[in-house]
Write an enzyme that holds these catalytic residues in place. Structure first.
Site, PDB file in Angstrom:
ATOM      1  N   GLY A  20      36.579  41.092  43.073  1.00 49.57           N
ATOM      2  CA  GLY A  20      37.675  40.425  42.384  1.00 49.57           C
ATOM      3  C   GLY A  20      38.774  40.024  43.336  1.00 49.57           C
ATOM      4  O   GLY A  20      38.785  40.410  44.501  1.00 49.57           O
ATOM      5  N   GLY A  22      43.156  39.383  43.526  1.00 52.76           N
ATOM      6  CA  GLY A  22      44.476  39.511  42.936  1.00 52.76           C
ATOM      7  C   GLY A  22      45.436  38.582  43.642  1.00 52.76           C
ATOM      8  O   GLY A  22      45.025  37.746  44.448  1.00 52.76           O
ATOM      9  N   ALA A  25      45.460  40.318  47.347  1.00 52.87           N
ATOM     10  CA  ALA A  25      44.306  40.956  47.977  1.00 52.87           C
ATOM     11  C   ALA A  25      42.997  40.504  47.347  1.00 52.87           C
ATOM     12  O   ALA A  25      42.963  40.010  46.223  1.00 52.87           O
ATOM     13  CB  ALA A  25      44.430  42.473  47.850  1.00 52.87           C
ATOM     14  N   VAL A  27      39.122  42.218  46.607  1.00 52.89           N
ATOM     15  CA  VAL A  27      38.431  43.506  46.546  1.00 52.89           C
ATOM     16  C   VAL A  27      36.934  43.259  46.726  1.00 52.89           C
ATOM     17  O   VAL A  27      36.360  42.381  46.074  1.00 52.89           O
ATOM     18  CB  VAL A  27      38.705  44.236  45.215  1.00 52.89           C
ATOM     19  CG1 VAL A  27      37.968  45.571  45.181  1.00 52.89           C
ATOM     20  CG2 VAL A  27      40.199  44.454  45.021  1.00 52.89           C
ATOM     21  N   LYS A  42      39.947  47.074  49.175  1.00 48.04           N
ATOM     22  CA  LYS A  42      40.989  46.088  48.890  1.00 48.04           C
ATOM     23  C   LYS A  42      41.497  45.591  50.229  1.00 48.04           C
ATOM     24  O   LYS A  42      42.035  46.354  51.028  1.00 48.04           O
ATOM     25  CB  LYS A  42      42.127  46.718  48.101  1.00 48.04           C
ATOM     26  CG  LYS A  42      43.237  45.716  47.764  1.00 48.04           C
ATOM     27  CD  LYS A  42      44.522  46.373  47.295  1.00 48.04           C
ATOM     28  CE  LYS A  42      44.347  47.125  46.025  1.00 48.04           C
ATOM     29  NZ  LYS A  42      45.664  47.619  45.519  1.00 48.04           N
ATOM     30  N   ASP A 141      53.515  49.778  38.243  1.00 42.24           N
ATOM     31  CA  ASP A 141      52.851  48.552  37.782  1.00 42.24           C
ATOM     32  C   ASP A 141      51.769  48.886  36.760  1.00 42.24           C
ATOM     33  O   ASP A 141      50.682  48.326  36.796  1.00 42.24           O
ATOM     34  CB  ASP A 141      52.251  47.804  38.974  1.00 42.24           C
ATOM     35  CG  ASP A 141      51.849  46.376  38.623  1.00 42.24           C
ATOM     36  OD1 ASP A 141      52.403  45.818  37.648  1.00 42.24           O
ATOM     37  OD2 ASP A 141      50.971  45.821  39.318  1.00 42.24           O
TER      38      ASP A 141
END
Length: 162
Positions: A20, A22, A25, A27, A42, A141
């Site tokens: 994935g 973000g 970053a 992953v 990550k 978060d």
């Protein structure tokens, strides 16, 4: 495919595939030497431009802080951190690989979970956050996208503040 899709290794870890992306970053799923289980990595890359220098310094500090904090946490409902590496042009955190889906996938009206499952998931999240708080760590978060849930309602909280 972007440049980050084509990397074969990160440090001593052999990259298998992208899991994935973000805001800061990517992953990856990777194999670790001496481990039978795969790991998630990550990775944050720094481009080194003058315009990005202040942001890069801040990001490196946040990354190192997250890695140091997360290493202190040993709880069944928090992603386990194995290693944190900070280099000149990139940084990465090696963590436990967990199958499951982000809780955010269950936040639309057509995909809501039954109440008894939600209560169990929230309870496990509260246990993990309480444990972290007692270690002097606040998540900063917490949101459905940072909570993984599998088919058996095992919960793993990730991304403590980066």
């Amino acid at each position: 495919m972007g440049k980050t899709d084509q990397i074969e290794a990160i440090g001593q870890y052999r990259v298998l595939r992208v899991l994935g992306r973000g805001a800061t970053a990517t992953v990856y799923l990777a194999e670790a030497p001496g481990r039978s289980e795969p790991v998630a990595i990550k990775l944050v890359r720094f481009d080194g431009s003058a315009d990005e220098a202040q942001w890069t310094r801040r990001l490196k500090k946040l990354f190192a802080t997250e890695g140091a904090m997360a290493k202190k946490l040993d709880h069944p409902n928090i992603i386990r951190i194995h290693d944190t590496v900070l280099e000149e042009d990139q940084a990465y955190i090696v963590m436990e690989y967990v199958t499951g889906r982000e809780l955010s996938e269950f936040c639309s009206f057509d995909k809501l979970l039954p109440l008894h499952r939600v209560v169990g998931i929230v309870f496990k999240c509260c246990l993990a956050l309480d444990y972290a708080f007692k270690q002097g760590i606040v998540h900063r978060d917490i949101k459905p996208a940072n909570i993984l849930v599998d088919d058996k309602d095992n919960v793993k909280i990730m991304d403590f503040g980066l």
